[in-house]
Scaffold this motif. Sequence first.
Motif, mmCIF file in Angstrom:
data_model
loop_
_atom_site.group_PDB
_atom_site.id
_atom_site.type_symbol
_atom_site.label_atom_id
_atom_site.label_comp_id
_atom_site.label_asym_id
_atom_site.label_seq_id
_atom_site.Cartn_x
_atom_site.Cartn_y
_atom_site.Cartn_z
ATOM 1 N N ALA A 39 0.846 -1.195 0.000
ATOM 2 C CA ALA A 39 0.000 0.000 0.000
ATOM 3 C C ALA A 39 0.878 1.240 0.000
ATOM 4 C CB ALA A 39 -0.921 0.019 1.219
ATOM 5 N N ALA A 40 0.332 2.297 -0.540
ATOM 6 C CA ALA A 40 1.010 3.599 -0.517
ATOM 7 C C ALA A 40 0.018 4.640 -0.038
ATOM 8 C CB ALA A 40 1.520 3.965 -1.904
ATOM 9 N N ARG A 41 0.535 5.588 0.697
ATOM 10 C CA ARG A 41 -0.230 6.772 1.094
ATOM 11 C C ARG A 41 0.626 7.974 0.757
ATOM 12 N NH1 ARG A 41 -3.928 7.334 5.075
ATOM 13 N NH2 ARG A 41 -3.954 9.413 4.180
ATOM 14 N N THR A 42 -0.003 8.984 0.197
ATOM 15 C CA THR A 42 0.736 10.177 -0.195
ATOM 16 C C THR A 42 0.056 11.421 0.352
ATOM 17 O OG1 THR A 42 -0.463 10.414 -2.284
ATOM 18 C CG2 THR A 42 1.537 9.068 -2.320
ATOM 19 N N GLU A 43 0.855 12.442 0.511
ATOM 20 C CA GLU A 43 0.353 13.741 0.961
ATOM 21 C C GLU A 43 1.297 14.798 0.412
ATOM 22 O OE1 GLU A 43 -0.226 15.599 5.274
ATOM 23 O OE2 GLU A 43 -1.500 13.848 4.872
ATOM 24 N N LEU A 44 0.824 15.547 -0.560
ATOM 25 C CA LEU A 44 1.658 16.554 -1.215
ATOM 26 C C LEU A 44 1.547 17.900 -0.497
ATOM 27 C CD1 LEU A 44 3.511 17.388 -3.541
ATOM 28 C CD2 LEU A 44 1.443 17.870 -4.884
ATOM 29 N N ASP A 45 2.687 18.422 -0.079
ATOM 30 C CA ASP A 45 2.763 19.755 0.520
ATOM 31 C C ASP A 45 3.040 20.737 -0.612
ATOM 32 O OD1 ASP A 45 3.583 22.151 1.753
ATOM 33 O OD2 ASP A 45 4.404 21.067 3.484
ATOM 34 N N GLU A 46 1.980 21.364 -1.114
ATOM 35 C CA GLU A 46 2.116 22.262 -2.259
ATOM 36 C C GLU A 46 3.018 23.457 -1.962
ATOM 37 O OE1 GLU A 46 -1.471 23.343 -4.332
ATOM 38 O OE2 GLU A 46 -2.325 21.348 -3.984
ATOM 39 N N ALA A 47 3.017 23.928 -0.722
ATOM 40 C CA ALA A 47 3.874 25.071 -0.366
ATOM 41 C C ALA A 47 5.351 24.697 -0.503
ATOM 42 C CB ALA A 47 3.565 25.534 1.053
ATOM 43 N N LYS A 48 5.720 23.500 -0.063
ATOM 44 C CA LYS A 48 7.115 23.053 -0.223
ATOM 45 C C LYS A 48 7.467 22.915 -1.694
ATOM 46 C CE LYS A 48 7.760 20.453 4.055
ATOM 47 N NZ LYS A 48 7.987 19.117 4.642
ATOM 48 N N LEU A 49 6.540 22.334 -2.453
ATOM 49 C CA LEU A 49 6.780 22.163 -3.884
ATOM 50 C C LEU A 49 7.028 23.504 -4.551
ATOM 51 C CD1 LEU A 49 6.875 20.423 -6.439
ATOM 52 C CD2 LEU A 49 4.377 20.533 -6.508
ATOM 53 N N LYS A 50 6.174 24.476 -4.267
ATOM 54 C CA LYS A 50 6.308 25.805 -4.878
ATOM 55 C C LYS A 50 7.549 26.547 -4.375
ATOM 56 C CE LYS A 50 2.752 26.147 -7.612
ATOM 57 N NZ LYS A 50 2.915 26.435 -9.035
ATOM 58 N N ALA A 51 7.962 26.267 -3.130
ATOM 59 C CA ALA A 51 9.179 26.903 -2.611
ATOM 60 C C ALA A 51 10.414 26.408 -3.366
ATOM 61 C CB ALA A 51 9.328 26.622 -1.117
ATOM 62 N N LEU A 52 10.415 25.127 -3.719
ATOM 63 C CA LEU A 52 11.562 24.570 -4.440
ATOM 64 C C LEU A 52 11.503 24.855 -5.935
ATOM 65 C CD1 LEU A 52 12.026 21.115 -2.668
ATOM 66 C CD2 LEU A 52 13.381 23.198 -2.379
ATOM 67 N N ASP A 53 10.286 24.998 -6.461
ATOM 68 C CA ASP A 53 10.124 25.277 -7.885
ATOM 69 C C ASP A 53 8.806 26.015 -8.102
ATOM 70 O OD1 ASP A 53 9.978 25.416 -10.623
ATOM 71 O OD2 ASP A 53 10.026 23.248 -10.952
ATOM 72 N N PRO A 54 8.854 27.343 -8.144
ATOM 73 C CA PRO A 54 7.627 28.128 -8.309
ATOM 74 C C PRO A 54 6.821 27.756 -9.561
ATOM 75 C CG PRO A 54 9.449 29.557 -7.705
ATOM 76 C CD PRO A 54 10.036 28.196 -7.973
ATOM 77 N N ALA A 56 6.469 24.664 -10.727
ATOM 78 C CA ALA A 56 6.204 23.221 -10.702
ATOM 79 C C ALA A 56 4.783 22.904 -11.167
ATOM 80 C CB ALA A 56 6.418 22.672 -9.295
ATOM 81 N N ASP A 57 4.653 21.757 -11.804
ATOM 82 C CA ASP A 57 3.356 21.259 -12.264
ATOM 83 C C ASP A 57 2.694 20.498 -11.113
ATOM 84 O OD1 ASP A 57 1.185 20.049 -13.493
ATOM 85 O OD2 ASP A 57 2.404 18.873 -14.902
ATOM 86 N N VAL A 58 1.960 21.204 -10.284
ATOM 87 C CA VAL A 58 1.333 20.614 -9.102
ATOM 88 C C VAL A 58 0.388 19.484 -9.505
ATOM 89 C CG1 VAL A 58 -0.166 21.049 -7.111
ATOM 90 C CG2 VAL A 58 1.558 22.742 -7.774
ATOM 91 N N THR A 59 -0.398 19.699 -10.521
ATOM 92 C CA THR A 59 -1.345 18.678 -10.981
ATOM 93 C C THR A 59 -0.614 17.425 -11.439
ATOM 94 O OG1 THR A 59 -2.886 20.408 -11.653
ATOM 95 C CG2 THR A 59 -3.245 18.221 -12.589
ATOM 96 N N GLY A 60 0.473 17.589 -12.156
ATOM 97 C CA GLY A 60 1.261 16.448 -12.631
ATOM 98 C C GLY A 60 1.906 15.679 -11.493
ATOM 99 N N VAL A 61 2.437 16.390 -10.501
ATOM 100 C CA VAL A 61 3.061 15.728 -9.349
ATOM 101 C C VAL A 61 1.999 14.966 -8.562
ATOM 102 C CG1 VAL A 61 4.270 16.087 -7.159
ATOM 103 C CG2 VAL A 61 4.966 17.371 -9.193
ATOM 104 N N ARG A 62 0.863 15.603 -8.343
ATOM 105 C CA ARG A 62 -0.230 14.930 -7.627
ATOM 106 C C ARG A 62 -0.680 13.673 -8.388
ATOM 107 N NH1 ARG A 62 -2.538 16.805 -3.523
ATOM 108 N NH2 ARG A 62 -2.168 18.995 -3.948
ATOM 109 N N ALA A 63 -0.760 13.755 -9.707
ATOM 110 C CA ALA A 63 -1.154 12.595 -10.523
ATOM 111 C C ALA A 63 -0.131 11.470 -10.410
ATOM 112 C CB ALA A 63 -1.325 13.009 -11.979
ATOM 113 N N ALA A 64 1.150 11.812 -10.388
ATOM 114 C CA ALA A 64 2.196 10.788 -10.254
ATOM 115 C C ALA A 64 2.112 10.096 -8.896
ATOM 116 C CB ALA A 64 3.576 11.421 -10.448
ATOM 117 N N LEU A 65 1.851 10.862 -7.848
ATOM 118 C CA LEU A 65 1.703 10.271 -6.511
ATOM 119 C C LEU A 65 0.472 9.366 -6.453
ATOM 120 C CD1 LEU A 65 2.637 13.389 -4.362
ATOM 121 C CD2 LEU A 65 3.962 11.260 -4.548
ATOM 122 N N HIS A 66 -0.626 9.805 -7.038
ATOM 123 C CA HIS A 66 -1.840 8.986 -7.042
ATOM 124 C C HIS A 66 -1.654 7.725 -7.879
ATOM 125 C CE1 HIS A 66 -4.407 12.649 -5.767
ATOM 126 N NE2 HIS A 66 -4.027 11.945 -4.718
#
Length: 127
Positions: A39-54, A56-66
């Motif tokens: 099993a996998a569980r994911t939780e994307l911290d969008e603020a961290k993502l945007k801090a590292l790469d303003p 960033a494709d948030v939708t794409g990252v979320r899709a990859a995690l899902h």
Amino acid sequence: MSGRDVFEYALLRVVPRVQRGECFNAGVVVYCRAKGFVAARTELDEAKLKALDPGADVTGVRAALHAVEGVCRGGRDAGQAAGDDAGRRFRWLIAPRSTVVQPGPVHSGLTADPEAEVERLLDLLVR
């Protein structure tokens, strides 16, 4: 120690700009061979993502995690891995890759409840 089984786990890391190597934890994948459990569980911290790469494709990252969660569930959600057993799906997910969502090293432990272990590790290492 009776009633406890060996389990393996890997963190899922988000690496917004692979060339920079900066990352943060966004999920965990847990496998217990004795229980045929993955099993996998994911939780994307969008603020961290945007801090590292303003940009960033948030939708794409979320899709990859899902997608990782889907492979673990098996069935139609697993795509080409649908017919694979839990162990093969876990090994496929933890194979090194140079993408925005990357697996970390594999660690192991003992657990009486692999499902609870997923939540415990998510709380400890991701949230």
